[in-house]
Design an enzyme around this catalytic site. Sequence first.
Site, short mmCIF file in Angstrom:
data_model
loop_
_atom_site.label_atom_id
_atom_site.label_comp_id
_atom_site.label_asym_id
_atom_site.label_seq_id
_atom_site.Cartn_x
_atom_site.Cartn_y
_atom_site.Cartn_z
NE ARG A 1 41.89 -17.38 11.85
CZ ARG A 1 41.58 -18.43 11.79
NH1 ARG A 1 41.71 -19.37 10.82
NH2 ARG A 1 40.56 -19.08 12.88
CE1 TYR B 1 62.81 -3.92 1.46
CE2 TYR B 1 61.51 -6.19 1.67
CZ TYR B 1 61.82 -4.74 2.20
OH TYR B 1 61.15 -4.14 3.35
CG ASP C 1 59.04 -8.77 -5.33
OD1 ASP C 1 58.18 -7.95 -5.97
OD2 ASP C 1 59.69 -8.69 -4.19
CE LYS D 1 57.15 -1.18 -0.74
NZ LYS D 1 56.53 -2.40 -0.04
#
Length: 381
Positions: free
Chosen positions: A51, A104, A176, A201
Amino acid sequence: MSDQRGFSTRAIHAGYEPDPLTGAVNVPIYASSTFAQDGVGGLRGGFEYARTGNPTRRALEANLAALEGGTYGRGFASGMAATDTLLRSALRPGDHLVIPNDAYGGTFRLIDKVFTQWGITYSVAPVTDIDAVRAAVRPETKLVWVETPTNPLLNVGDIEALAGVAHDAGAKLVVDNTFASPYLQQPLSLGADVVLHSTTKYLGGHSDVVGGALVTDDEELDAAFAFLQNGAGAVPGPFDGYLTLRGIKTLAVRMDRHCDNAEKVVDFLSGHAKIESVLYPGLPGHPGHEVAAKQMKRFGGMISVLVAGGIDAAKDFCARTEVFTLAESLGGIESLIEHPGAMTHASTAGSLLEVPDNLVRLSVGIEDIDDILGDLENALR
């Protein structure tokens, strides 16, 4: 290797050298939850627990930073995990941020439904209007958050000018960059403080992995990102990191094909009787065309259209395609079509960010262009 190398060279090589033990050209998938230590506190390569850090993830993070021309990169389990980490790192109760009027839906939902409960306020302004963004800024503003091009209306903000507005107010500019990808646009070089990606994406590019990223030159911000990345634990697994790196290696050639195909689709749809208007920054008549031409290498693979005949015609268009798959997400090698008002942006209904009900968003893939155009022609027949 030098960071002055070309984009495709960085995409293929940055963040990893062939393994000195085996000579493996591709980064290994380090599927280990913990790492042996040489004595208490004696960490081999800085790794102790997956982690906190993982060699595959570290290679991805270095690669992402190199692509954006940044100093620090952090990988996350999703684009929304990256968004959440950024907001929690930069904002405290009483703080304010400015967001686009067509952001978004997931970003808007997180801010509007979650962060407002913690005393965070926000204002909405079009990224295309510098004066409106400036007017939305308050003394307590800490972030100006923009997408460019925006999702889903493909509006374009002038990053350099927006950075000036944010910095004059003592705030940070977040961009973004998911729609453009670092191949087409690098916001840090234009004055942005942080670049955010849904690596799901274009960076991953194959619709087979979910992830997110933050890239910055700000050491203090990166330290805050690293603390929450570890403390909250929304990290990508090693296989996620491997898949994303594999996708990145072909980003440049994929983006050129996406752009080539999108330009031909725009030409076809712009003259179609069943399309009211085409929203694409590459069109000379697009209000953001000049800004996009200044700050982007090309205009991208995303297109939005307003369909004549209203919501029923728009949904019928979405339902009739075959090469275009009716699905959420974007940026993969396959062409996707969606109805934002009922799908990705349903959370904006009734708000200042509500999208037109006849809006259809196309993520143009890299299939043969004749098949793409034939599919659209049949669907609109």
